[in-house]
Design a protein around this motif. Structure first.
Motif, mmCIF file in Angstrom:
data_model
loop_
_atom_site.group_PDB
_atom_site.id
_atom_site.type_symbol
_atom_site.label_atom_id
_atom_site.label_comp_id
_atom_site.label_asym_id
_atom_site.label_seq_id
_atom_site.Cartn_x
_atom_site.Cartn_y
_atom_site.Cartn_z
ATOM 1 N N CYS A 27 0.865 -1.011 -0.089
ATOM 2 C CA CYS A 27 0.013 0.113 -0.265
ATOM 3 C C CYS A 27 0.387 1.171 -0.197
ATOM 4 N N ALA A 28 2.168 1.198 0.510
ATOM 5 C CA ALA A 28 2.628 2.543 0.992
ATOM 6 C C ALA A 28 3.601 2.468 -0.557
ATOM 7 N N LEU A 29 3.738 1.612 -1.660
ATOM 8 C CA LEU A 29 4.384 1.856 -2.614
ATOM 9 C C LEU A 29 3.373 2.226 -3.393
ATOM 10 N N ILE A 30 2.279 1.583 -3.286
ATOM 11 C CA ILE A 30 1.494 2.066 -4.277
ATOM 12 C C ILE A 30 0.744 3.743 -3.542
ATOM 13 N N VAL A 31 1.163 4.619 -3.236
ATOM 14 C CA VAL A 31 0.738 5.588 -2.740
ATOM 15 C C VAL A 31 1.415 6.508 -2.809
ATOM 16 N N LEU A 32 3.107 5.920 -2.859
ATOM 17 C CA LEU A 32 4.332 6.537 -3.560
ATOM 18 C C LEU A 32 4.436 6.613 -4.593
ATOM 19 N N ASN A 33 3.402 5.423 -5.491
ATOM 20 C CA ASN A 33 4.033 5.236 -7.034
ATOM 21 C C ASN A 33 2.343 6.976 -7.570
ATOM 22 N N PHE A 34 1.645 7.114 -6.374
ATOM 23 C CA PHE A 34 0.405 7.499 -7.266
ATOM 24 C C PHE A 34 1.137 8.951 -6.563
ATOM 25 N N MET A 35 2.213 9.669 -5.813
ATOM 26 C CA MET A 35 2.618 10.379 -5.777
ATOM 27 C C MET A 35 3.533 11.429 -6.691
ATOM 28 N N ASP A 36 3.680 9.988 -7.101
ATOM 29 C CA ASP A 36 5.416 10.428 -8.242
ATOM 30 C C ASP A 36 4.003 10.596 -9.508
ATOM 31 N N GLY A 37 2.987 9.820 -9.693
ATOM 32 C CA GLY A 37 2.187 10.266 -10.872
ATOM 33 C C GLY A 37 1.526 11.637 -10.743
ATOM 34 N N LEU A 38 1.481 11.426 -9.566
ATOM 35 C CA LEU A 38 0.805 13.205 -9.450
ATOM 36 C C LEU A 38 1.103 14.328 -10.102
ATOM 37 N N ARG A 39 2.585 14.371 -9.222
ATOM 38 C CA ARG A 39 3.803 15.414 -9.755
ATOM 39 C C ARG A 39 3.801 15.687 -11.081
ATOM 40 N N LYS A 40 3.982 14.227 -11.459
ATOM 41 C CA LYS A 40 4.677 13.837 -12.797
ATOM 42 C C LYS A 40 3.129 14.758 -14.094
ATOM 43 N N LEU A 41 1.783 14.375 -13.508
ATOM 44 C CA LEU A 41 1.196 15.139 -14.158
ATOM 45 C C LEU A 41 0.847 16.880 -14.145
ATOM 46 N N THR A 42 1.065 16.904 -12.815
ATOM 47 C CA THR A 42 0.982 18.383 -12.293
ATOM 48 C C THR A 42 2.465 19.316 -14.025
#
Length: 118
Positions: free
Chosen positions: A68-83
């Motif tokens: 779950c922590a890896l999913i959240v980190l991957n999600f945050m990385d994706g959000l950072r790249k989207l912004t």
């Protein structure tokens, strides 16, 4: 409209966006498999198979928590790249919802296939 589609094509093919998408998808799948493995271990623990472990149930939940922590980190990385792309906010929200839905469904499919295996 032509300038927008041209910019999307450039982002995908010329600036490495397609490679980033596949890397992100691979990371998401690996993280969800880790979650599924942890949940499967916690749900179907057989102490005789795991000799020497203090608490296999707790270990399964720890592994699921790491996933779950890896999913959240991957999600945050994706959000950072989207912004960084400066796309419309509604498009970013739609992609976030799709990401969470797909991650949840992958865990469900893996756990379901494991419980219904012959």
């Amino acid at each position: 409209m032509g300038a927008t589609s041209n910019s999307v094509v450039q982002a995908l093919f010329d600036r490495g966006g397609l490679k980033e998408m596949f890397d992100h998808a691979r990371n998401a799948v690996v993280a969800t498999i880790i979650v599924a493995a942890g949940l499967e271990t916690a749900d179907h623990v057989q102490p005789s198979l795991l000799v020497g472990m203090l608490n296999p149930l707790a270990l399964g939940y720890v592994v699921a928590g790491v996933g779950c922590a890896l999913i959240v980190l991957n999600f945050m990385d994706g959000l950072r790249k989207l912004t960084a792309l400066r796309w419309r906010f509604a498009w970013q929200i739609a992609l976030c919802i799709a990401y969470l839905f797909v991650s949840f469904r992958i865990v469900q499919v893996i756990v379901w296939s494991k419980t219904h295996a012959c």
